[in-house]
Design a protein around this motif. Structure first.
Motif, PDB file in Angstrom:
ATOM      1  N   VAL A 153      17.196  41.980  -3.488  1.00 16.84           N
ATOM      2  CA  VAL A 153      16.343  41.981  -4.464  1.00 16.84           C
ATOM      3  C   VAL A 153      15.624  40.871  -4.973  1.00 16.84           C
ATOM      4  CG1 VAL A 153      16.253  42.456  -7.314  1.00 16.84           C
ATOM      5  CG2 VAL A 153      18.147  43.514  -5.834  1.00 16.84           C
ATOM      6  N   PHE A 154      15.999  39.697  -4.681  1.00 17.31           N
ATOM      7  CA  PHE A 154      15.425  38.313  -5.021  1.00 17.31           C
ATOM      8  C   PHE A 154      14.162  38.400  -3.937  1.00 17.31           C
ATOM      9  CE2 PHE A 154      18.695  37.361  -7.757  1.00 17.31           C
ATOM     10  CZ  PHE A 154      18.302  36.769  -8.798  1.00 17.31           C
ATOM     11  N   VAL A 155      14.524  38.670  -2.513  1.00 14.85           N
ATOM     12  CA  VAL A 155      13.575  38.431  -1.545  1.00 14.85           C
ATOM     13  C   VAL A 155      12.389  39.356  -1.938  1.00 14.85           C
ATOM     14  CG1 VAL A 155      13.192  38.651   0.971  1.00 14.85           C
ATOM     15  CG2 VAL A 155      15.140  37.398   0.052  1.00 14.85           C
ATOM     16  N   ALA A 156      12.974  40.511  -2.393  1.00 22.56           N
ATOM     17  CA  ALA A 156      11.745  41.593  -2.542  1.00 22.56           C
ATOM     18  C   ALA A 156      10.833  40.971  -3.777  1.00 22.56           C
ATOM     19  CB  ALA A 156      12.288  42.739  -3.076  1.00 22.56           C
ATOM     20  N   LEU A 157      11.540  40.320  -4.576  1.00 23.32           N
ATOM     21  CA  LEU A 157      10.581  39.832  -5.724  1.00 23.32           C
ATOM     22  C   LEU A 157       9.751  38.712  -5.530  1.00 23.32           C
ATOM     23  CD1 LEU A 157      12.922  39.426  -8.815  1.00 23.32           C
ATOM     24  CD2 LEU A 157      10.943  40.904  -8.608  1.00 23.32           C
ATOM     25  N   GLY A 158      10.306  37.754  -4.430  1.00 24.78           N
ATOM     26  CA  GLY A 158       9.508  36.676  -3.661  1.00 24.78           C
ATOM     27  C   GLY A 158       8.458  37.257  -3.073  1.00 24.78           C
ATOM     28  N   THR A 160      21.451  31.654  -9.608  1.00 23.50           N
ATOM     29  CA  THR A 160      21.759  32.581 -10.555  1.00 23.50           C
ATOM     30  C   THR A 160      23.210  33.342 -10.185  1.00 23.50           C
ATOM     31  OG1 THR A 160      20.381  34.052  -9.635  1.00 23.50           O
ATOM     32  CG2 THR A 160      19.511  33.052 -11.214  1.00 23.50           C
ATOM     33  N   GLY A 161      23.727  33.037  -8.988  1.00 22.65           N
ATOM     34  CA  GLY A 161      24.701  33.865  -8.645  1.00 22.65           C
ATOM     35  C   GLY A 161      26.029  33.287  -9.071  1.00 22.65           C
ATOM     36  N   PRO A 162      27.118  33.555  -8.547  1.00 23.70           N
ATOM     37  CA  PRO A 162      28.450  33.107  -8.968  1.00 23.70           C
ATOM     38  C   PRO A 162      28.383  31.753  -8.624  1.00 23.70           C
ATOM     39  CG  PRO A 162      28.729  34.608  -7.053  1.00 23.70           C
ATOM     40  CD  PRO A 162      27.215  34.609  -7.478  1.00 23.70           C
ATOM     41  N   THR A 186      32.660  27.913  -0.715  1.00 25.97           N
ATOM     42  CA  THR A 186      31.448  28.519  -0.245  1.00 25.97           C
ATOM     43  C   THR A 186      31.102  29.737  -1.073  1.00 25.97           C
ATOM     44  OG1 THR A 186      32.376  29.504   1.665  1.00 25.97           O
ATOM     45  CG2 THR A 186      31.454  27.315   1.872  1.00 25.97           C
ATOM     46  N   SER A 187      31.730  30.241  -1.889  1.00 27.92           N
ATOM     47  CA  SER A 187      31.726  31.358  -2.544  1.00 27.92           C
ATOM     48  C   SER A 187      30.301  31.382  -3.208  1.00 27.92           C
ATOM     49  CB  SER A 187      32.760  31.710  -3.187  1.00 27.92           C
ATOM     50  OG  SER A 187      32.957  30.981  -4.210  1.00 27.92           O
ATOM     51  N   GLY A 188      29.675  30.398  -3.691  1.00 27.72           N
ATOM     52  CA  GLY A 188      28.631  30.451  -4.544  1.00 27.72           C
ATOM     53  C   GLY A 188      27.296  30.802  -3.602  1.00 27.72           C
ATOM     54  N   PHE A 189      27.562  30.355  -2.297  1.00 26.79           N
ATOM     55  CA  PHE A 189      26.623  31.113  -1.328  1.00 26.79           C
ATOM     56  C   PHE A 189      26.696  32.293  -0.937  1.00 26.79           C
ATOM     57  CE2 PHE A 189      25.937  26.401  -1.341  1.00 26.79           C
ATOM     58  CZ  PHE A 189      24.641  26.228  -1.288  1.00 26.79           C
ATOM     59  N   THR A 190      27.899  32.482  -0.436  1.00 34.10           N
ATOM     60  CA  THR A 190      28.324  33.840   0.372  1.00 34.10           C
ATOM     61  C   THR A 190      28.358  34.973  -0.952  1.00 34.10           C
ATOM     62  OG1 THR A 190      30.889  33.412  -0.085  1.00 34.10           O
ATOM     63  CG2 THR A 190      29.797  32.888   1.924  1.00 34.10           C
ATOM     64  N   GLY A 191      28.526  34.585  -2.014  1.00 33.52           N
ATOM     65  CA  GLY A 191      28.543  35.466  -3.001  1.00 33.52           C
ATOM     66  C   GLY A 191      27.282  36.030  -3.426  1.00 33.52           C
ATOM     67  N   SER A 192      26.090  35.090  -3.409  1.00 35.43           N
ATOM     68  CA  SER A 192      24.735  35.567  -3.692  1.00 35.43           C
ATOM     69  C   SER A 192      23.917  35.794  -2.380  1.00 35.43           C
ATOM     70  CB  SER A 192      24.551  34.265  -4.461  1.00 35.43           C
ATOM     71  OG  SER A 192      24.502  33.035  -3.743  1.00 35.43           O
ATOM     72  N   LEU A 193      24.163  35.230  -1.369  1.00 35.28           N
ATOM     73  CA  LEU A 193      23.282  35.656  -0.342  1.00 35.28           C
ATOM     74  C   LEU A 193      23.663  36.984   0.374  1.00 35.28           C
ATOM     75  CD1 LEU A 193      22.142  31.770   1.093  1.00 35.28           C
ATOM     76  CD2 LEU A 193      21.150  33.656  -0.443  1.00 35.28           C
ATOM     77  N   PHE A 194      24.895  36.849   0.647  1.00 30.99           N
ATOM     78  CA  PHE A 194      25.355  38.184   1.432  1.00 30.99           C
ATOM     79  C   PHE A 194      25.680  39.206   0.447  1.00 30.99           C
ATOM     80  CE2 PHE A 194      26.621  34.161   4.013  1.00 30.99           C
ATOM     81  CZ  PHE A 194      25.527  34.090   4.643  1.00 30.99           C
ATOM     82  N   ARG A 195      24.881  39.564  -0.494  1.00 31.30           N
ATOM     83  CA  ARG A 195      25.170  40.579  -1.206  1.00 31.30           C
ATOM     84  C   ARG A 195      23.766  41.252  -1.298  1.00 31.30           C
ATOM     85  NH1 ARG A 195      29.430  39.413  -0.398  1.00 31.30           N
ATOM     86  NH2 ARG A 195      31.430  39.225  -1.836  1.00 31.30           N
ATOM     87  N   PHE A 240      21.565  38.338 -14.703  1.00 32.18           N
ATOM     88  CA  PHE A 240      21.045  37.170 -15.431  1.00 32.18           C
ATOM     89  C   PHE A 240      22.280  37.068 -16.699  1.00 32.18           C
ATOM     90  CE2 PHE A 240      19.690  36.322 -20.009  1.00 32.18           C
ATOM     91  CZ  PHE A 240      19.058  35.519 -19.769  1.00 32.18           C
ATOM     92  N   GLN A 241      22.398  35.574 -16.710  1.00 30.92           N
ATOM     93  CA  GLN A 241      23.455  35.290 -17.442  1.00 30.92           C
ATOM     94  C   GLN A 241      22.839  34.392 -18.656  1.00 30.92           C
ATOM     95  OE1 GLN A 241      25.465  33.703 -14.597  1.00 30.92           O
ATOM     96  NE2 GLN A 241      27.437  34.960 -14.671  1.00 30.92           N
ATOM     97  N   PRO A 242      23.175  34.612 -19.950  1.00 35.54           N
ATOM     98  CA  PRO A 242      22.336  34.138 -20.889  1.00 35.54           C
ATOM     99  C   PRO A 242      22.559  32.469 -20.886  1.00 35.54           C
ATOM    100  CG  PRO A 242      23.760  35.741 -21.927  1.00 35.54           C
ATOM    101  CD  PRO A 242      23.951  35.720 -20.647  1.00 35.54           C
ATOM    102  N   GLN A 243      23.675  31.944 -20.577  1.00 38.96           N
ATOM    103  CA  GLN A 243      23.654  30.561 -20.479  1.00 38.96           C
ATOM    104  C   GLN A 243      22.734  29.773 -19.315  1.00 38.96           C
ATOM    105  OE1 GLN A 243      26.139  32.461 -19.768  1.00 38.96           O
ATOM    106  NE2 GLN A 243      27.428  31.717 -17.797  1.00 38.96           N
ATOM    107  N   ASP A 244      22.128  30.718 -18.655  1.00 43.19           N
ATOM    108  CA  ASP A 244      21.013  30.170 -17.618  1.00 43.19           C
ATOM    109  C   ASP A 244      19.700  30.205 -18.229  1.00 43.19           C
ATOM    110  OD1 ASP A 244      23.153  29.836 -15.707  1.00 43.19           O
ATOM    111  OD2 ASP A 244      22.747  31.899 -14.813  1.00 43.19           O
ATOM    112  N   LEU A 245      19.660  30.811 -19.487  1.00 40.91           N
ATOM    113  CA  LEU A 245      18.354  30.818 -19.971  1.00 40.91           C
ATOM    114  C   LEU A 245      17.362  29.469 -19.854  1.00 40.91           C
ATOM    115  CD1 LEU A 245      16.351  32.534 -21.700  1.00 40.91           C
ATOM    116  CD2 LEU A 245      17.458  31.214 -23.615  1.00 40.91           C
ATOM    117  N   PHE A 246      17.808  28.320 -19.726  1.00 40.82           N
ATOM    118  CA  PHE A 246      16.974  27.280 -19.686  1.00 40.82           C
ATOM    119  C   PHE A 246      16.506  26.922 -18.339  1.00 40.82           C
ATOM    120  CE2 PHE A 246      17.933  26.651 -24.080  1.00 40.82           C
ATOM    121  CZ  PHE A 246      16.935  25.987 -24.771  1.00 40.82           C
TER     122      PHE A 246
END
Lengths: 308, 447
Positions: free
Chosen positions: B62-67, B38-40, B48-57, B392-398
């Motif tokens: 929040v997601f780990v807490a949800l998990g 769901t990240g950038p 690698t910004s897809g990982f760094t931008g979502s994991l090191f933020r 949350f981005q609407p295009q990710d709905l499915f």
């Protein structure tokens, strides 16, 4: 009472006539030139080793299979004889031919009551509009259906299990419920496909008396496939023996028991075609009656085994 | 592994071999995967910004807490599930008992109805729009599909085709299409005609195809959905082609001196929709409990036995199909008239799948379930869009819907509000008896 009833109505009134029926699946001939008649109020039993074509015959009579040759006529001697071949199963049911299945096919997630009511209601006329608007006719039919369903559950002895889900019922009750559902469609002829298969001796006795009551109290003719010779010999007025899709003998239980062709079919040495020795599947009539041992043929009658 | 053989195994080591630990691992990894998904997205300059931008933020936490929360719930369920269920039954039993009484039930319905009338008036314009376009219409669609999938057990993947037929019929009868009708009608009077058109389409499509079972039916309906969309795109002279149709008038009612026009405001459409949803609920509920509903249940359970019990299987299948189709057609005409504009792109297969997801999520065969499922699943994305939690981005709905379905099928396969019949069917299927779902072919050899 069985012999006297049939004697009274002999030849006078046939319920069904199977005339030279042949059924093939590709190169396999399942039924070859089968002819038989059943009288009204008669319990006619079809026996034979597994694979003899008994269930195929049932499927032809109920419209599931369409035989290539021959005709099947319902009420052949009445004012309006009806030909069965070529009719869809639900049409055949409307004519007055109901059936049960070898491996009982109940509506498993529905209650016993609903199962029977579905059978009863198949003769009703409520459509979607009537159902949505609760029209008076709909309400009348609901009421009538409920009453008839209760009667039938009472008849087969399941009145106090009406609200139980069908899948939870014990084996013997499932068999009786299936008979009740079939009776719900107001048949004149009831086809029972191995009702006692897999039942224990007490359940077999119950089922036998139920089938006898179906004939004597409701007046329905019964065409019965059964492997259990104890059940067959005690119930049947006449017996037709099939082997490899052909009728090899016909007559009263005592006649059939003595018939050399029957004894050969059950005990005989027919091993050259790769068939199992038939004795392993269905006990020979004479032997079975003296032994009355249900375990002798339990292996061949498992509910899942399909017969062609 | 017994403690006797390895006396030095401490409680911590034992924990790491337990089911709990495996669950914990799964939950945390799953949460991180979702965080990345769901990240950038990455780019050529920063792959690698897809990982760094979502994991090191911070959002990763929040997601780990949800998990972890999910893990806690699962662990709690496996330890104390029975206790909770019993307590739950006791708490729910009282209101259920009350609702058995007919008058209490009516009062309850009336209260819900009053709430449904009052509540939208305090909502903002945006939410009123959402309530009609996203929630109301889809509740109606889900109710219709529930008849087909839930009651009769027919897997219809082209359900949206009937929605399109309804919408295009509305366009035709109001004169918005390039071809002109014999007389121009106000869309309000076109409702019966459009519903009839959808119903006829259901009968015409259903009669030949409903002889098929299971998978085959799904494939044929999928094809039908595509055909309708492609025809709408390419038959430019009739449907206006991919440009779509504009200028479908709003509903209006003129009876003598009484004159009412629906205009652009959402609220009047909401009330119209509410009336039809209530009618659909009442009608389908009666159907379900009638001879017709029992015939459907019988067909769903065992087609061969249903036939042998004197039920005209094809007739009842076509009936379910066309009832579903006409509901869908009505939703189509309402949308067309409210928005005033339709285009073939509105009627994609994806939409058919979405409605199926709504029904499966809510509970196949359960009216309240289908309605609730549609309302919740349609409301949630809008809510998340306005309150962008977790990016949350609407295009990710499915993506989310897919994940949700997987989770649902594991923990609550019969849906949020399961129907009694469905629940016992699924229970049976888990024990290998019968075929519980519309997705598998019923029947089998006749023996």
């Amino acid at each position: 009472m069985s012999d006297s009833t049939t004697a009274a109505t002999t030849e006078a009134d046939l319920i069904i006539e199977v005339d030279h029926v042949t059924l093939r699946f590709g190169g396999v001939t399942s039924l070859l030139d089968i002819s038989l008649v059943q009288h009204r109020h008669e319990i006619l039993s079809v026996i034979g080793p597994n694979g003899a074509g008994k269930t195929s015959l049932f499927n032809c009579v109920t419209g599931v299979y369409v035989p290539q040759v021959g005709s099947i006529t319902f009420r052949p001697e009445s004012a309006h004889p009806v030909t069965v071949v070529g009719r869809k199963p639900h049409r055949v049911n409307r004519l007055g031919i109901a059936r049960t299945f070898q491996s009982s096919r109940l509506f498993n997630a529905l209650t016993a009551f609903e199962n029977v009511k579905i059978g009863v209601e198949s003769r009703f006329h409520t459509g979607p509009v009537g159902a949505m608007l609760h029209l008076p006719r709909t309400r009348r039919e609901e009421h009538r259906g409920d009453n008839r369903t209760k009667e039938l559950l009472e008849f087969v002895g399941l009145r106090d299990r009406a609200d139980e889900v069908a899948s939870g019922l014990p084996y013997g009750d499932r068999r009786r419920l299936e008979i009740a559902r079939a009776l719900g469609t107001s048949p004149e002829l009831l086809l029972l496909d191995e009702p006692a298969a897999g039942a224990n001796p007490a359940e077999k006795a119950d089922l036998s008396s139920l089938i006898e009551r179906v004939r004597s109290e409701i007046g329905i003719s019964v065409l019965l496939i059964e492997h259990d010779m104890g059940v067959v010999m005690s119930l049947a007025d006449r017996i037709v023996v099939l082997n490899f899709g052909e009728v090899i003998a016909e007559g009263t239980p005592s006649q059939v028991q003595r018939d050399p062709a029957v004894i050969e079919a059950y005990l005989g040495t027919v091993n050259e075609n790769g068939h199992e020795p038939p004795a392993a599947e269905g006990a020979p009539p004479a032997v079975a009656q003296t032994r009355q041992n249900p375990s002798a043929h339990s292996g061949g009658n498992s509910p899942s085994s399909e017969e062609r | 592994m017994s403690a006797g053989l390895q006396p030095r195994t401490g409680s911590a080591a034992r924990f790491w071999r337990s089911t709990d630990a495996r669950r914990l691992f799964g939950c945390v990894v799953g949460a991180l995967v979702v965080a990345v998904m769901t990240g950038p997205s990455g780019s050529a300059s920063a792959p690698t910004s897809g990982f760094t931008g979502s994991l090191f933020r911070p959002r990763a936490f929040v997601f780990v807490a949800l998990g972890l929360a999910l893990w806690a719930v699962m662990t709690f369920r496996s330890r104390f599930g029975d206790v909770v269920r019993r307590a739950n039954d006791r708490i729910i039993a009282t209101p259920r008992q009350l609702l058995v009484n007919r008058w209490y039930r009516y009062i309850f319905y009336l209260a819900v109805f009053a709430f449904a009338i009052w509540y939208p008036t305090i909502l903002s314009g945006y939410w009123q729009e959402v309530l009609v376009d996203q929630i109301g219409v889809f509740v109606l669609l889900a109710l219709g599909l529930n008849v087909v999938v839930g009651y009769a057990g027919l897997l219809d993947l082209g359900y949206i085709a009937f929605y399109a037929i309804g919408a295009y019929s509305a366009a035709y009868w109001t004169g918005a299409l390039p071809i002109h009708p014999p007389m121009h009608l106000n869309p309000f009077w076109a409702i019966p005609l459009a519903v009839l058109a959808a119903m006829l389409a259901g009968v015409v499509l259903g009669s030949p195809t409903l002889r098929l079972r299971g998978d085959y039916l799904a494939i044929v309906t999928l094809g039908f959905g595509e055909i309708i969309q492609i025809v709408a795109t390419n038959l430019t002279g009739v449907t206006g082609g991919s440009q779509g149709v504009i200028g479908i008038p709003h509903f209006s009612l003129h009876v003598d001196s009484l004159k009412y026009v629906w205009h652009v405001k959402a609220l009047p459409y909401y009330y119209l929709l509410l009336v039809f949803v209530v009618i659909a609920l009442a009608a389908f509920r009666s159907l379900e409990r009638s001879r017709v509903g029992r015939c459907w249940a019988a067909i769903r359970e065992d087609e061969v036995a249903a036939e042998a019990s004197g039920i005209n299987v094809l007739k009842y299948k076509v009936m379910a199909f066309s009832i579903g189709a006409s509901t869908s057609g009505f939703a189509g005409i309402l949308t067309a008239s409210k928005i005033g504009f339709i285009e073939p792109g509105d009627f994609t297969v994806q939409l058919s799948i979405l409605i199926l997801v709504l029904v499966v999520f809510g509970g196949m065969g359960s009216l309240i379930g289908a309605a609730m499922g549609a309302a919740v699943l349609q409301w949630l994305p809008q809510f998340l869009r306005v309150h962008p939690l977790f990016g949350f981005q609407p295009q990710d709905l499915f993506i989310y819907l897919g994940a949700l379905l997987v989770v649902m099928m594991i923990f609550r396969p019969a849906g949020i509000v399961p129907s009694r019949r469905r629940r016992s069917e699924i229970g049976l299927a888990e024990h290998g008896v019968g075929t519980a779902d519309a997705m598998s072919a019923a029947g089998g050899p006749v023996a």
